[in-house]
Scaffold this motif. Structure first.
Motif, PDB file in Angstrom:
ATOM      1  N   ARG A 115       0.839  -1.198   0.000  1.00 31.05           N
ATOM      2  CA  ARG A 115       0.000   0.000   0.000  1.00 31.05           C
ATOM      3  C   ARG A 115       0.882   1.259   0.000  1.00 31.05           C
ATOM      4  O   ARG A 115       0.618   2.225  -0.719  1.00 31.05           O
ATOM      5  CB  ARG A 115      -0.930   0.000   1.216  1.00 31.05           C
ATOM      6  N   TYR A 118       2.194   1.988  -3.422  1.00 28.41           N
ATOM      7  CA  TYR A 118       1.230   2.628  -4.318  1.00 28.41           C
ATOM      8  C   TYR A 118       1.014   4.082  -3.951  1.00 28.41           C
ATOM      9  O   TYR A 118       0.900   4.949  -4.811  1.00 28.41           O
ATOM     10  CB  TYR A 118      -0.091   1.849  -4.303  1.00 28.41           C
ATOM     11  N   ILE A 119       0.941   4.340  -2.625  1.00 26.06           N
ATOM     12  CA  ILE A 119       0.755   5.729  -2.204  1.00 26.06           C
ATOM     13  C   ILE A 119       1.928   6.567  -2.679  1.00 26.06           C
ATOM     14  O   ILE A 119       1.776   7.682  -3.166  1.00 26.06           O
ATOM     15  CB  ILE A 119       0.610   5.807  -0.671  1.00 26.06           C
ATOM     16  N   LEU A 300      -4.855   0.196  -5.866  1.00 25.87           N
ATOM     17  CA  LEU A 300      -4.396   0.490  -4.506  1.00 25.87           C
ATOM     18  C   LEU A 300      -4.811  -0.618  -3.542  1.00 25.87           C
ATOM     19  O   LEU A 300      -6.005  -0.835  -3.319  1.00 25.87           O
ATOM     20  CB  LEU A 300      -4.985   1.825  -4.060  1.00 25.87           C
TER      21      LEU A 300
END
Lengths: 388, 329, 102, 172, 192
Positions: A115, A118-119, A300
């Motif tokens: 995560r 992706y952020i 995401l």
């Protein structure tokens, strides 16, 4: 007058390269562009020797905002050096964040949760759009068009609002942490990012109509400052400057880091290597950034935004590491040398702007003063990043 | 007493002096109004309010600026030629006053009835170049000098198409008197020269923008290349005077365009002078619109536009006009 | 004094100043300025004579116009020559340009 | 009206005198040019006084607008490396030179002035202003050859200047 | 060739008109800017200004801070300074040994090597000051705080004319916030 100038310049270390040839032959004029000059975006000084309006020689002079970032790395702990990264290149702060964080993670072998990856991609690409937009506006300001920069700022404002939601700051971000990012994104962030992507796609044709297709702009950009791939390689140019010359080198593809190998995006390149190609490459990259953001938002994953059990204190093992990411201006490299202590033994930052600026002396030779301004603008220089 | 005064005023010399005084007041008011208008136009185009804080909607901003400019210290740089440095702003502003004299705001409202009005304006507007030269030379600054060199080359080059387009209209009407030319277009919209001589109008307007050093032809003061060009070293009211002169030249160019091409005072309902002013300011608005839309052209492109396009087109237009005039006769 | 004489005296003044300047100036540009002074005097005398004597008015004014045209042409040429001289010998000082060299 | 005309004449004469003085005496060439321009304006004023406004305006248009700008360019482009920009080179002018120059200026002027003062023709009252059309007809009628010659001379001058200028760039 | 050039030039002129149309369109659209004294921006909820202390859940007047010194230690620009004293017999006894004054519950670099104190010492925060002119707003202190005793303020309109106005006394700020909260809404417990 010219003799007077001569005697005033002799004491100056930086004009030494002009040395014996500085002797005026009645025709040339030595002109200081900067350190305070509207075309140099910050405190860059360019000593130019003019023959009429033609530039015989141009010599960029650096160091007016040198802040010893590398040395500061040696007196701060690994964590404490983080906020410095946002200040090296204030326009694409997150890429520098990423480069340093990535280097330490590589050195210590910290795994980043998906995560967080992706952020990072989403925020970094948004930041890249931000940087390109500012370049776009400022470059047109160099060419005498006053309005586009304010249109660019209107769009930048949305990005800054979005990034402020997760990072809390608007320009000099310090968001990435070893093993993740400092705060998780929420649904509001995702919703607004999607909104922005949709809106911005509608704005791009306006940009094209107002500026890119404008015949005056094309006249100022086409066939100016032609950079051959060979020369770009010789100077170590990277980023849009290199890609404008037709070399499809992008760190995100050449040495994929994070999840970029899982994302589908093109690397826009130019053909001739002139200013217009560099311009077009950046404008095309805006599209690609939007594509990447969309893909990353779709994919995401859920999970932690930061590695759950990180050590209390970050003391990497002895060793050295080099980590490179693709910034808005080119390849950002961070080299770290650890002696196993609480502070880095040596920090070396490779800034793309430095290599890109070094091109200028050769590119500007023999051009008109106005073209030199155009070329300088097309290199997308952020002076603090060059001086570090 | 009043009769005497009236007589004095009706005397050509008295009329001229009155007109000069009126023109100076007009120029000052106009400079402030245009500066405010320019900022507002820039603001609205860039989707911001422009000046807003001083007075309602920033209406008093020009006064605040004027106060600031007047109260600032005048500084001459070290090594400057003081005489030339201080005289340059005066040389730039004085001829504009004369340029206003023959402009016919209405058949009667004109500063000086001279049948060579057009020539007068052309002759005196050429002086501006000289002022820029003196400013550039006197400042002892390289940017100023480069700016002056550009200004000279630019205005000398663009004077030619300007003259050519003006001559075409003068041929057609057979007069160099602005009032006569304007009076020849008072038979409604179709008689306006902009429809008869569209090419001349375009050439005149482009050359006018170049002559007044407005964007996209603002090379003498291209701030990204030459910081502020010829007025880099000027502070306070000396800069203010240059500024005033620039805006006044804008008005002159637009007023001449109105008289030459847009029917002068021709228009329904309202009295003539209002129509004249409205047309003039519409043209000025177009100039501002251009400024806030286009990038600046490069110097060689500027000259190319002039020599490769405007002058040949102007010549062709002139020859065609002459031929048609002859044929009609 | 009659107006004609007055104008002619002004023209003569210009001629005198021009001649003085032409001989005392050393730089080519300074000499050019002096020549322009004299040309102006000539124009003034021509127009005055045309306007204030029975001579043809048109002819006098035309003559002056032609002088002006010539002055412009002459200034252009002199400018180019001065440039070449300054470029080749590094000076526009007439004293130092007196030597005949190829 | 007569007095006004005399006052105007005086004003223009002062302009001419002061301007000419500056033009021949100022060491700084740009100031000399400024003097020349003053003189040009004085002469233009005299044309106005003679009811020849067309000549006056042409004087300003051609001389002030074009010729003086050209001279300014010449000054700007011939800055000598050694000397101060726009200044006449060399030290003090030798006194002999000044005297000779004074003589060369004064002598012809004085002789001609004597001629004018003694043998001046009768000054007529001012003729009515010459209509512009008449000038044009003259120029295209009896004096068309002169007109064409002037254009040829101008063209030749322009071509010559361009050729000379090109040579300069080649050698640079 | 020349026809093509001509066509290109006409297209170029057309592009100028298109540009004028774009700016003309923007001209008649409403403003985008926010007029500060009359309007304020709406995105302050995510704004992160200088740090402030979080009150304890039961008492809005006391900070939640346990005085572990971690924030002081991690701050890259050393802009946080903290003063405290201990009460009680053990506290007075421990006054000579600063290590004992540190919070034992969390491991801090200062306390890691120390044995836990023999008795629970009551520590009282005397002052918590932030030199905001040095702060780089990195958020490391907020992140490292083990008890979430620091948070970002929403104080976006902080201005000052002297250097002193940026040396913030956060303890005093906490107290004044509690007082104003009580004054404004006595029933409302001190919230965000």
């Amino acid at each position: 007058m010219s003799q007077d100038v001569n005697s005033r310049l002799t004491g100056d270390f930086y004009t030494a390269p002009f040395g014996p040839r500085l002797e005026p032959d009645g025709d040339t004029l030595v002109l200081n562009m900067g350190p305070q000059h509207p075309a140099t975006h910050g405190v860059l000084r360019v000593v130019v020797e003019l023959d009429g309006e033609y530039i015989r020689r141009a010599e960029p002079v650096l160091g007016y905002i040198h802040r010893m970032h590398e040395k500061m790395g040696e007196v701060k702990t690994w964590v404490q050096y983080l906020p410095n990264m946002g200040r090296v290149d204030y326009l694409h702060a997150l890429a520098w964040n990423w480069a340093y964080v990535g280097a330490v993670e590589k050195l210590m072998g910290i795994e980043v949760p998906p995560r967080a990856e992706y952020i990072r991609v989403i925020t970094c690409e948004l930041n890249r759009i931000n940087s390109h937009l500012l370049w776009w506006g400022a470059y047109l300001l160099d060419l005498g068009a006053f309005t586009p920069i304010l249109y660019a700022f209107a769009d930048r404002e949305h990005i800054m609002d979005i990034l402020q939601m997760v990072t809390g700051s608007r320009l000099t971000y310090c968001y990435y942490r070893f093993g993740g990012v400092s705060g998780d994104v929420n649904d509001e962030f995702i919703r607004r990012t999607r909104e922005f992507v949709a809106d911005f796609k509608k704005r791009l044709p306006m940009y094209r109509a107002l500026v890119t297709d404008n015949i005056i702009l094309r006249g100022r950009c086409e066939d100016i400052g032609v950079l051959t791939p060979e020369m770009a390689r010789r100077y170590g140019a990277t980023g849009p400057v290199l890609r404008g010359s037709g070399v499809a080198y992008d760190v995100r593809r050449a040495e994929p880091y994070s999840i970029y190998d899982r994302l589908d995006f093109d690397i826009p390149t130019g053909r001739k290597g002139d200013v217009m190609d560099r311009y077009e490459v950046r404008m095309a990259e805006l599209d690609q950034c939007l594509r990447i953001v969309e893909q990353a938002l779709d994919a995401l994953p859920t999970g932690a935004h930061i590695h759950p059990d990180l050590p209390e204190r970050f003391i990497p093992p002895k060793g050295e590491v080099y980590y490179a990411v693709e910034g808005a201006r080119g390849k950002i490299g961070v080299y770290l040398l650890s002696d196993g202590g609480p502070k880095p033994y040596r920090v070396k930052l490779r800034s793309p702007g430095f290599s890109n600026l070094s091109l200028f002396a050769e590119l500007a030779q023999g051009t008109l003063l106005a073209d030199a301004v155009s070329i300088l603008g097309s290199l997308d220089l952020v002076i603090p990043e060059i001086d570090r | 007493m009043t009769a005497q005064l009236l007589e004095l005023l009706s005397h050509p010399l008295g009329q001229m002096i009155t007109a000069l005084a009126a023109i100076m007041v007009f120029m000052a008011v106009n400079g402030m109004a245009l500066q405010y208008a320019e900022r507002k136009v820039a603001g609205f185009i860039q989707r911001r309010p422009g000046p807003y804080e001083v007075g309602p909607h920033g209406l008093l901003q020009p006064f605040a600026d004027a106060g600031k400019l007047i109260s600032k210290q005048l500084v001459a740089p070290l090594g400057a030629d003081r005489l030339l440095f201080w005289i340059a702003p005066l040389v730039s502003v004085a001829p504009v006053v004369v340029c206003f004299l023959p402009i016919p705001f209405s058949p009667l409202l004109t500063g000086m009835n001279i049948n060579l009005g057009l020539l007068l304006i052309l002759a005196f507007s050429g002086l501006n170049t000289l002022a820029l030269c003196l400013a550039g030379w006197g400042s002892n600054n390289k940017y100023s000098l480069l700016g002056a060199a550009r200004a000279v080359a630019q205005s000398v080059a663009y004077e030619i198409p300007l003259l050519l387009s003006v001559l075409a209209v003068a041929f057609q009407v057979g007069s160099l008197d602005l009032a006569a030319i304007a009076a020849s277009q008072t038979q409604g919209l179709l008689s306006w020269n902009v429809l008869v001589q569209p090419l001349a109008f375009i050439i005149f307007f482009i050359s006018g923008i170049a002559e007044t050093n407005r964007a996209p032809f603002d090379l003498p003061e291209a701030e990204s290349e030459l910081t502020a060009g010829f007025h880099t070293e000027y502070s306070g009211m000396c800069f203010g005077i240059f500024f005033l002169a620039e805006y006044s030249y804008m008005v002159v160019v637009c007023a001449v365009a109105t008289a030459l091409f847009l029917g002068g005072w021709d228009g329904p309902v309202f009295p003539g002078p209002w129509w004249f002013l409205a047309k003039t300011f519409a043209l000025i608005f177009a100039m501002m619109w251009f400024r806030w839309t286009f990038p600046r052209v490069r110097f060689d492109q500027l000259l190319n536009i002039c020599w490769k396009w405007l002058i040949p087109l102007g010549l062709a237009n002139l020859v065609a006009t002459a031929a048609i005039v002859k044929w009609v006769q | 004094m009659s107006p004609l004489v007055l104008f002619h005296l002004a023209a003569l003044l210009l001629l005198g100043f021009g001649l003085y300047g032409l001989t005392s100036r050393r730089s080519l540009v300074g000499m050019l300025i002096s020549v322009e002074l004299m040309l102006n005097g000539a124009g003034l005398a021509l127009v005055a004579s045309a306007r204030l004597t029975p001579a043809s008015d048109e002819l006098g004014q035309l003559g002056t116009l032609l002088v002006m045209g010539l002055a412009a042409a002459e200034a252009t040429l002199v400018l180019a020559m001065v440039l070449v001289a300054a470029k080749r010998w590094g000076t526009s000082d007439s004293d130092r340009l007196s030597a005949l060299k190829g | 009206m007569e007095q006004l005309a005399h006052a105007a004449y005086g004003l223009y004469l002062v302009l001419i005198l002061a301007g000419a003085w500056a033009a021949v005496r100022c060491r700084n060439l740009v100031r000399a040019l400024l003097g020349l321009i003053m003189t040009l304006f004085g002469v233009a004023g005299m044309y106005f006084l003679m009811a020849a406004p067309f000549m006056a305006l042409m004087q300003i248009l051609i001389y002030v607008g074009a010729v003086s700008v050209l001279i300014f360019f010449a000054i700007m482009l011939t800055r000598t490396p050694g000397g101060e920009a726009g200044e006449e080179g060399g030290g003090a002018r030798p006194a002999v030179r000044t005297v000779l120059a004074l003589l060369s200026g004064l002598l012809p002027a004085a002789i001609l002035a004597a001629v004018i003062l003694t043998k001046a023709p009768q000054s007529l009252p001012l003729k009515p202003e010459l209509p512009l059309g008449r000038l044009g007809q003259f120029l295209t009628g009896p004096y068309v050859l002169a007109f064409e010659l002037i254009s040829v001379v101008l063209l030749a001058a322009m071509a010559g200047a361009v050729v000379l200028g090109f040579e300069r760039r080649k050698s640079a | 060739m020349s026809m093509k050039r001509l066509f290109q030039n006409i297209k170029g002129l057309w592009s100028l008109l298109v540009g004028l149309k774009v700016t003309g369109g923007e001209l008649i659209k409403p403003w985008l800017t926010v007029h500060y004294p009359r309007q304020e921006v709406e995105n302050l909820s995510s704004y992160r200004g200088h740090i402030e202390l979080v009150p304890a859940t039961d008492d809005p007047l006391t900070p939640r801070c346990i005085m572990c010194w971690k924030c002081v230690e991690i701050c890259p620009s050393r802009c946080i300074s903290l003063r405290m004293h201990a009460t009680g017999e053990a506290g007075v006894a421990a006054a000579d040994d600063p290590g004992l004054l540190l919070a034992p519950e969390v491991k801090s670099p200062y306390s890691a090597h120390l044995a836990p104190p023999p008795d629970k010492i009551e520590r009282i925060l005397d002052s918590y000051r932030l030199n905001y002119s040095l702060c780089s707003l990195c958020g490391l202190c907020v992140q490292i705080c083990p008890v979430d005793a620091i948070r970002f303020s929403r104080n976006a309109y902080l201005v000052g004319t002297t250097r002193q106005s940026f040396e913030l006394d956060l303890l005093a700020r906490l107290k004044s916030q509690a007082a104003s909260a009580r004054g404004a809404a006595p029933t409302q417990p001190q919230g965000a």
